[in-house]
Each structure stands twice: as C-alpha cells, then as structure tokens.
Design an enzyme around this catalytic site. Structure first.
Site, short mmCIF file in Angstrom:
data_model
loop_
_atom_site.label_atom_id
_atom_site.label_comp_id
_atom_site.label_asym_id
_atom_site.label_seq_id
_atom_site.Cartn_x
_atom_site.Cartn_y
_atom_site.Cartn_z
N VAL A 180 13.67 -41.87 9.33
CA VAL A 180 14.94 -41.93 9.76
C VAL A 180 15.34 -41.39 11.05
CG1 VAL A 180 17.53 -40.86 9.20
CG2 VAL A 180 15.28 -41.68 7.40
N ASN A 187 21.15 -35.45 7.66
CA ASN A 187 22.20 -35.72 6.66
C ASN A 187 21.64 -36.44 5.54
OD1 ASN A 187 24.60 -36.56 8.68
ND2 ASN A 187 23.17 -36.28 9.85
N GLY A 188 20.56 -36.20 4.80
CA GLY A 188 20.24 -36.65 3.51
C GLY A 188 19.67 -37.56 3.38
N GLY A 190 16.94 -39.01 4.05
CA GLY A 190 15.47 -39.39 3.81
C GLY A 190 15.26 -39.47 2.48
N TYR A 191 16.31 -38.87 1.58
CA TYR A 191 15.68 -38.66 0.16
C TYR A 191 17.14 -39.53 -0.02
CZ TYR A 191 15.34 -33.34 0.64
OH TYR A 191 14.59 -32.12 1.81
N TYR A 224 9.35 -35.48 0.58
CA TYR A 224 8.95 -35.91 -0.46
C TYR A 224 8.81 -35.02 -1.73
CZ TYR A 224 7.15 -39.61 2.76
OH TYR A 224 7.71 -40.37 3.95
#
Length: 261
Positions: A180, A187-188, A190-191, A224
């Site tokens: 990212v 900012n989320g 990755g999720y 993860y």
C-alpha cells in the site's frame, strides 16, 4: 507504519545491494524507520478490482518499485534505474498473468485505485505521476496492489502443506507483492484489498490461502492475522541467510469450502 508487504516477486539490482556469485542480487527491504505521516482519504471513490490492462499493470509495477526498494536521492541515474526495475516487474507480471511462468496455474493482479484529483488535494508527491493510469476518461492512481497466485508454491519460499494430495495442485493459493502506498497507511486499504483477494481466491476454488511475511515486519503480521491468517511454518535460518533476507513466516487462511474452516 512499516511497509505492508509480502515478498516481491523479483530480486534485481538496486543502488543498495550485495553481490554473491551464483546468487541473486538481493535488495534491502524498507523498514519501520521509513514512516510517512498518513493522510486520511475518502474511500467512497475507492475501486478494488482485478486487471489485465497494461496501463494499470504498469502503474502497479511502479507502485511496487516505489514500495519495495529504497533509493538514495543522490544516486546517479536514479530515475533510469527506477524505470528499469518497473519494466522488469511489468514484463514479469504480464507473463505470470498470461500463464507463461512455470508453476503458476493462474495469477491475477488486484489493485486498489483512487482518482488522481483526490490525491492531488492531499499532498504534492510523486505517487500520482508515477502510479497513475487513465480509465473511462478519468485519471486514477494505483494506491494498493497484490497478486493472487493459484499454484503449489512460490519460488524461493517455503511451501504450504494444505490441502494434501491432488487438491494441492489447484486448491492452494498464495498472496504476493502486497503493498500500500506509504502515504496512505492507516486508512484500512490493506484490509480492503486482502478482503477482495479472499473473494477472488474463493471464486477460483482455492480453499487454502497463504502469505509469507518477514518475522520482523510487525505491521504486516498484524494486518494478516487480523484478516484471519494464522501461523503454519517458518523459514529455516540457513535459507534466509543464503537469500540474504530477513527470515519469513508462512501464514495460512482457510477459506469457506475448506473442511477445516
């Protein structure tokens, strides 16, 4: 925040490298000392999707070079070198997606993108110019990227053990090249992109999804594990020394349809 990434697919020259005869040229990963103040974004215009568009693949390759390699600003010919690295990753990515790389049943590049106009209003940086592409008359920027790989194992990585038998040929998958843009951490994203990768893997019939992460990359491990991955194995110390890189952990996630889910 440190780089949220699994291992890059390429190990090629960098202004920061050691050379060992008969080995790969090994890059030093960006570490937690390279922290950039995060910028909050409006995610209503965020798009996460698979792509085979060459313009978007090029933008993803540029983001990977920007994320996985550290460059000294005073290095001679730095822009030419960055382009060389991007061209190598771009060509390798196209080959993997086209099924021309041995050992990969299927590979998809998954990108998270935002409008260039939104990023320009946040900061003046090279992210937009380097990682932009044009789609449907709009300039957008790749701000997160990863590969979903349907295969038995990734080169130079410890292999997952699940599922066993013939199912391991088609029902095992790996995430790789996860990154990212450093300015947009927290900012989320990755999720979000990992959640989308699970859906892609499940659509392909993958029941056991893996990712490799360096033992000292705490932010990536948290990402993860909060996304559902659990520890399965770790890389032998001798292998990490031979490849001149931090030792890796292998994390596993069972997807719906897996008997152990």
């Amino acid at each position: 925040m440190a780089l949220l990434s699994s291992s890059p697919s390429l190990s090629i020259t960098s202004p920061n490298y050691r050379y060992y005869p008969s080995r790969r040229l090994c890059l030093y990963p960006i570490t937690a000392t390279h922290v950039v103040a995060p910028h909050l974004i409006d995610k209503s215009s965020l798009i996460i999707s698979e792509t085979s568009s060459e313009d978007q693949l090029w933008a993803a390759a540029c983001l990977r070079v920007r994320s996985f390699h550290e460059f000294k600003p005073s290095t001679f010919g730095i822009q030419d070198h960055k382009r060389y690295l991007a061209e190598r990753e771009f060509e390798a990515l196209k080959e993997r997606i086209a099924g021309k790389r041995t050992g990969f049943n299927r590979v998809s590049c998954l990108n998270a993108t935002l409008p260039l106009s939104q990023l320009l209003s946040l900061f003046d940086d090279d992210l937009g110019p380097q990682c932009k592409f044009r789609e449907n008359g709009e300039d957008r920027v790749v701000v997160g990227t990863l590969d979903v790989n349907q295969c038995t194992n990734l080169p130079d990585e410890i292999s997952g053990k699940k599922p066993e038998g013939i199912e391991g040929q088609f029902a095992r998958g790996y995430l790789s090249n996860v990154c990212v843009a450093k300015e947009l951490h927290r900012n989320g994203l990755g999720y979000d992109i990992i959640a989308k990768s699970k859906a892609v893997a499940q659509k392909w019939g993958i029941t056991d999804l893996y990712v490799h992460v360096a033992v000292n990359n705490e932010p990536a491990k948290q990402l993860y594990m909060k996304s559902g991955f659990v520890y399965e194995n770790d890389e032998p110390a001798w292998q990490a020394r031979f490849l001149d890189r931090p030792r890796r952990l292998l994390l596993w996630l069972g997807l719906p349809g897996n008997q152990n889910w």
